[in-house]
Structure formats: C-alpha cells, structure tokens
Scaffold this active site. Structure first.
Site, short mmCIF file in Angstrom:
data_model
loop_
_atom_site.label_atom_id
_atom_site.label_comp_id
_atom_site.label_asym_id
_atom_site.label_seq_id
_atom_site.Cartn_x
_atom_site.Cartn_y
_atom_site.Cartn_z
N THR A 194 53.27 66.24 33.58
CA THR A 194 52.44 66.41 32.38
C THR A 194 51.38 65.32 32.27
O THR A 194 50.20 65.61 32.08
CB THR A 194 53.36 66.36 31.13
OG1 THR A 194 54.40 67.30 31.33
CG2 THR A 194 52.61 66.69 29.87
N GLU A 199 49.30 49.77 30.59
CA GLU A 199 49.06 50.07 29.17
C GLU A 199 49.92 51.23 28.66
O GLU A 199 50.46 51.20 27.55
CB GLU A 199 47.57 50.41 28.96
CG GLU A 199 47.17 50.67 27.53
CD GLU A 199 47.38 49.45 26.66
OE1 GLU A 199 46.66 48.46 26.81
OE2 GLU A 199 48.30 49.48 25.81
N VAL A 222 53.95 51.22 27.12
CA VAL A 222 54.43 50.89 25.76
C VAL A 222 53.56 51.60 24.73
O VAL A 222 52.35 51.44 24.72
CB VAL A 222 54.37 49.36 25.50
CG1 VAL A 222 54.87 49.04 24.09
CG2 VAL A 222 55.17 48.59 26.53
N GLY A 239 52.59 54.60 24.41
CA GLY A 239 51.71 55.66 24.91
C GLY A 239 50.24 55.32 24.84
O GLY A 239 49.75 54.43 25.54
N ILE A 262 48.47 53.98 22.40
CA ILE A 262 48.04 52.84 21.56
C ILE A 262 47.74 51.65 22.47
O ILE A 262 48.59 51.25 23.27
CB ILE A 262 49.15 52.43 20.56
CG1 ILE A 262 49.58 53.62 19.71
CG2 ILE A 262 48.69 51.27 19.68
CD1 ILE A 262 50.79 53.33 18.81
N GLY A 288 59.56 69.21 23.27
CA GLY A 288 59.15 68.46 24.46
C GLY A 288 58.94 66.98 24.22
O GLY A 288 58.32 66.29 25.02
N ASP A 312 65.06 53.49 25.65
CA ASP A 312 63.61 53.60 25.90
C ASP A 312 62.85 52.59 25.02
O ASP A 312 61.94 51.90 25.50
CB ASP A 312 63.16 55.04 25.59
CG ASP A 312 61.67 55.23 25.72
OD1 ASP A 312 61.18 55.28 26.85
OD2 ASP A 312 60.99 55.31 24.67
N LYS A 324 60.58 49.10 26.25
CA LYS A 324 59.23 48.75 25.78
C LYS A 324 59.24 47.37 25.10
O LYS A 324 58.31 46.57 25.28
CB LYS A 324 58.74 49.84 24.81
CG LYS A 324 58.55 51.19 25.51
CD LYS A 324 58.44 52.35 24.54
CE LYS A 324 58.29 53.68 25.27
NZ LYS A 324 58.43 54.85 24.39
N GLY A 327 53.02 61.97 24.91
CA GLY A 327 52.22 63.19 25.02
C GLY A 327 51.20 63.09 26.12
O GLY A 327 50.78 62.00 26.52
N1 HSE Z 1 60.37 59.90 25.05
C1 HSE Z 1 59.42 58.90 24.70
C2 HSE Z 1 59.23 58.98 23.19
C3 HSE Z 1 58.13 59.12 25.44
O1 HSE Z 1 59.83 59.85 22.56
O2 HSE Z 1 58.52 58.18 22.63
C4 HSE Z 1 57.28 57.92 25.61
O3 HSE Z 1 57.94 56.84 26.19
#
Ligand code: HSE
Length: 437
Positions: free
Chosen positions: A13, A129, A132, A134, A136, A187, A201, A205, A302
């Site tokens: 993606t 970048e 962490v 996404g 931002i 998703g 997760d 970060k 995303g």
């Molecule tokens: N699965 C992660 C989230 C994606 O929901 O933020 C980005 O790391």
C-alpha cells in the site's frame, strides 16, 4: 537536469503511494529539488497484483538485487516492514553506499543503533520520517527545527488503530473486541493487531522519539508497555464523570536527569489538546525549554499520508547528494559521540494519579477496608464513586476511586493486598491519570 535514481523494495500500500507521488507530482518535486527523482526499480515478490498505479515497463522486478547495489540507484526505499529480511536488505544497501529511506519503526526500535552505525561508516543517509506518526513531520521537527531547545518531554498518540478503538468505545459505549474488528475491516490495524492493541507499535515509535529528545541510544526494552485490550466500556463512563478522556499515550519525560519511558492507557483532562485527538489521527506533544509546548497533528497511517513522509525524505537526501553533503544531519539529531545509554527511572519509582476500579461484593465495611489498606500504603484518595448495590451480598459492584499523586510501587503493593480480600470479586483495574503533561 541531474537525475537521482530511486529503488523501492516492497510494493504494498505505502509503496504504491510512493510510486504514485513520484509519477504524478514529478514536476512539483523537480521544481523544488532542481533535479529529477527517477524511479528505476521496484522489487517485490508479488508484481502482478493491481496496486492502482500504472508503473512504466521495465521497473517492476522480483529480484531485490536489481535494487541493492545497482549503481544507477542512489536511494533505496525499504517498505517491507518487520525485522527480516528488511534488516538484511537495509544493511546491504548501506554497505553498497546507497542511502536508505525506511518507514520501519519495528526495525529501528530493535536494530536502529547498528543500522545508523553502518550508515555513518559508509557515509550515507538513513532517513525514517514515516516510521513515527506516519505523515506528521515529527522526525524533521525534532532533528532540525527544535535543535536550539532542551526537550523536557514528548508525549503522543502514535497508533491510529488504538485511537480509533478508544474513540469509538468512548463515544458509543462499544465493546473492545467488536471495535477492533471494525478497525481491521477498515484496514487500520497492522497485519498482527497485537502490535497495535498491546502498545508495541506505539512503543517502537516512542523508542525513536526518546532517543531524538534525550540523546540516548535507541532502547525499546526500557519502555514499560501496556495495551488497551483490558479497558471496559464502564471505564469510559467513569472517566467522563471525572472530566477525563482515555487515550493510549506514549510518554517520555526527563525529570531531574532520569528518563521515564512508558506506553499505557492514560486518562487526560478533557480540556487537554491531546484529549481532542480522535479517530485514527495521531499527535505528538513536545515540551521544550525555549519553544514551550507545541503540538503536531495529522494522519499517522495510511497510503498517501505515509508516502508523503517517504517522499519528503527522498527529496532531503537528494538535496544532500546534489550538494555533496550526505550526513549533513546526525541520524538521531545529536552527534554520535554524544549519544549515551539512557538513565531510566524504573516504573516502580514513577509517581502518578490513579483511577482505580474495584469490583467488590456489596457488603458493609467494604469501603473502609479498601481505604484502610490504601492509607497504610500512603495512597491518598481524592474522590470516590460507588454505584449499584441493593442486590444482596453476592452481587459485585464497581467502586471507583481517583487518587492523589502516589508512588507506583505503593499502589501495586496496596492492590496486591486488596485483591486478596474476600470482598473483592475480580482483579482491580487501574488507569494512570496525567494532568500535567
Ligand atoms: N497500525 C499503525 C497504526 C500504522 O494504527 O497507527 C502506522 O504505524
């Protein structure tokens, strides 16, 4: 105009999003860069699935060696995620003197120190970048914009899946399992949702942000991690009565030279800016000595948001290449010689206010027995809500307390004593309350 060759490993993606930006925004990018970013190769084991972007002939390949070590490729993008083979591919690309852009927070949290050392040894850049929050630009902010500041704390909502689940549970009284299922259908969740909902997760970060803030080596193992799977709809109702929202917060703060690093569900006053970050959005709240508080908000996951961060890194590295200036910015903001192991405060020594929900049988003297044990452990109660009752001696009712600031180890000792009492029907639930972020 000079061309900078780009190779992409991982055409999922985010990879498709990166290809789309490079092809559709080619002109804008070259107008800014003064060079062309030329997508030379995309390697993936699956090159037949339609990713919604038309790739010119000759670019897609199943052979990763057409990217790694290819002399026409200056920058390799790693978007396969996970530890292996991502780690091997990144190492090999760096050793081939190709700069690397990655979105892989798990990889950096576990192997970042050694990968950055390899990048330095080979005189190339390793940018991250997208790893962490996404899209931002928090890494760039901390590595470049805030370099004149001492950072006091960094707190964030860094996982969109958890924030979506907590928002829905709070707004709709929905149950955890059913909300997770919706998040997966939309998703948002990682392939293994355990990494999302158990806070791993977020901790990956936070490991990176902690290092950038406090000049410490990346040390994921030092982070105390709790997820959101035990939070019940009733906790949101009580939080509301106290004037709080529940968020999965990543917290890194320097208090008197000792660093606290923790990820856990947290009640924050509903007026705090982080309490207003809802749904899949992410936010990072930085407290710095010169700037004061600042908030960075946007899409933390995303296709296009994450791809935006990847392409921003490509342009930065391409500018470095164009100016013969690779390694212009230290990997983790500080000079490598200044980066040390962190001096961390053990979790048992932190202080916090606490929300405590006891499940107690509705008997006389329940409150006084609980309060007595809390008092013996120096835990002072700020307010109490007792609900239900009147159903006879055996029914369990929630008794909820908000404490004044207390030591974590005192709270744990008190609760292990209280949970042994015959009046307690189920293990006691605790959520930390943070009012001074
Ligand atoms: N699965 C992660 C989230 C994606 O929901 O933020 C980005 O790391």
């Amino acid at each position: 105009m000079k061309n900078i060759g780009i190779g992409l490993i991982g055409f999922g993606t985010i990879g498709a999003g990166v290809a789309k930006i490079l092809l559709e925004n080619k002109q804008t990018i070259s107008d800014r860069l003064g060079a062309e970013l030329e997508l030379k190769k995309i390697a993936d084991l699956d090159i037949t699935t339609d990713r919604g972007v038309t790739i010119p002939d000759g670019i897609l390949t199943t052979a990763v060696d057409e990217v790694i070590g290819n002399p026409e490729i200056d920058i390799v993008i790693e978007l396969i995620g996970g530890y292996e083979p991502a780690r091997t591919f990144v190492e090999r690309a760096l050793q081939s003197r190709q700069s690397v852009v990655t979105a892989n927070k798990a990889l950096l949290a576990k192997f970042g120190n050694e990968l950055f050392a390899t990048a330095k040894e080979n005189g190339v850049d390793l940018y991250y970048e997208a790893s962490v929050a996404g899209g931002i630009p928090i890494i760039k902010t901390m590595r470049e914009a805030l370099t004149g500041n001492q950072i006091n704390s960094v707190c964030g909502i860094l996982n969109g899946t958890c924030n979506y689940i907590l928002t829905k549970m709070g707004d709709e009284g929905a149950d955890f399992a059913e909300t997770l299922k919706t998040a997966q259908e939309l998703g948002y969740a990682e392939a293994d949702p355990t990494f999302d909902v158990e806070g791993i997760d977020t901790a990956h970060k936070l490991a990176i942000l902690t290092s950038l803030a406090f000049a410490t080596e990346i040390d994921f193992e030092k982070i105390h991690v709790e997820g959101i799977s035990d939070i019940k709809p009733v906790d949101f109702a009580f939080a509301k009565e106290f004037g709080y929202k529940i968020k999965l917060l990543a917290i890194a703060k320097n208090e008197g030279g000792r660093i606290e690093v923790r990820v856990h569900p947290t009640m924050i006053p509903k007026e705090h800016m982080l309490a207003k970050i809802d749904d899949v959005f992410n936010a990072v709240f930085v407290n710095a000595d010169a700037l004061g508080p600042s908030l960075y908000y946007g899409q933390g996951a995303g296709m296009m948001a994450t791809a935006s961060a990847v392409v921003g890194d490509l342009v930065d590295i391409a500018r470095n290449i164009n100016n013969n200036n690779l390694r212009r910015i230290p990997d983790l903001s500080f000079q490598k010689s200044r980066i040390k192991p962190g001096n961390y405060r053990p979790m048992s020594e932190i202080s916090s206010q606490y929300y405590i929900r006891f499940s107690a049988h509705d008997k006389t003297s329940v409150l006084s027995r609980i309060a007595g044990i809390l008092g013996n452990h120096k835990i002072s109660i700020a307010s109490v809500i007792q609900q239900g009752g009147g159903k006879g001696d055996t029914a369990a009712v929630p008794i909820v307390m908000q404490t004044h600031k207390a030591r974590e180890k005192n709270l744990r000792s008190a609760l292990s004593e209280i949970d042994q009492l015959d009046i307690i029907a189920a293990p006691t639930a605790v959520i930390r309350m943070e009012s001074d972020l």
